[in-house]
Design an enzyme around this catalytic site. Structure first.
Site, mmCIF file in Angstrom:
data_model
loop_
_atom_site.group_PDB
_atom_site.id
_atom_site.type_symbol
_atom_site.label_atom_id
_atom_site.label_comp_id
_atom_site.label_asym_id
_atom_site.label_seq_id
_atom_site.Cartn_x
_atom_site.Cartn_y
_atom_site.Cartn_z
ATOM 1 N NE ARG A 152 -3.263 -3.593 -4.421
ATOM 2 C CZ ARG A 152 -4.272 -2.881 -3.937
ATOM 3 N NH1 ARG A 152 -5.429 -2.881 -4.553
ATOM 4 N NH2 ARG A 152 -4.121 -2.142 -2.862
ATOM 5 C CD GLU A 154 -8.246 8.163 6.278
ATOM 6 O OE1 GLU A 154 -8.479 9.365 6.147
ATOM 7 O OE2 GLU A 154 -7.934 7.416 5.334
#
Length: 182
Positions: free
Chosen positions: A66, A103
């Protein structure tokens, strides 16, 4: 810099919340309605281009995927070159790469080695600042290319994830601009 109240209102009105995406408990911020609205997308592009000019950028770096959508038109509007940062293995030719932690694991970003020079001042643009992992890795790529960091600009910062501290420490005095903080 944050957005003017009018720009903030316009941008927020075009960002759709999608609950439980991509997994339960996550509130995804969908920017596709903003991109589909020519007035909102143009206003965003103008604000990002103005930040590039104000900070003396000579190149604009967009982060996959994006960030490409936001950075490329801002670069054109500001009259600057665009440098894509891709996931590992997506660019042909000689690249610089930088690993970073996710993560659950790690990932790697790459940039063409010849796209940046020591004379360049690079504005890094992305859609979201979350934990700061990709932003931090992109700043390392700029420095490894011996270019200078002009700053980082994001459409929105997810303040509750505390990525700002990680990016600000890596900026070494260059500005971090979030148009919207959530």
């Amino acid at each position: 810099m944050s957005a003017t109240p009018e720009l903030r209102e316009l941008l927020l009105s075009r960002i759709r919340d999608v609950p439980d995406y991509p997994k339960p408990g996550v509130m995804f911020k969908d920017i596709t309605p903003l991109l589909a609205d020519p007035a909102a997308f143009s206003a965003l592009t103008e604000a990002l281009a103005e930040l590039c000019v104000r900070n003396g950028a000579t190149k604009v770096m967009g982060l996959e995927a994006r960030g490409f959508i936001l950075a490329a038109p801002a670069a054109i509007r500001a009259g600057l070159g665009f440098v894509p940062v891709r996931k590992a293995g997506k660019l042909p030719g000689a690249t610089l790469s930088q690993a970073y932690e996710l993560e659950y694991g790690s990932a790697e970003l790459e940039v063409h080695a010849e796209d940046l020079t020591p004379e360049d001042r690079v504005m890094v643009i992305d859609d979201v600042l979350a934990t700061g992992g990709t932003g931090h890795a992109s700043l390392e790529l700029v420095r490894r290319a011996k270019a200078q960091v002009a700053g980082v600009a994001v459409l929105m910062e997810l303040g509750f994830l505390a990525g700002r501290g990680r990016i600000e420490s890596a900026l070494r005095g260059a500005p971090l601009d979030a148009l919207i903080t959530i």
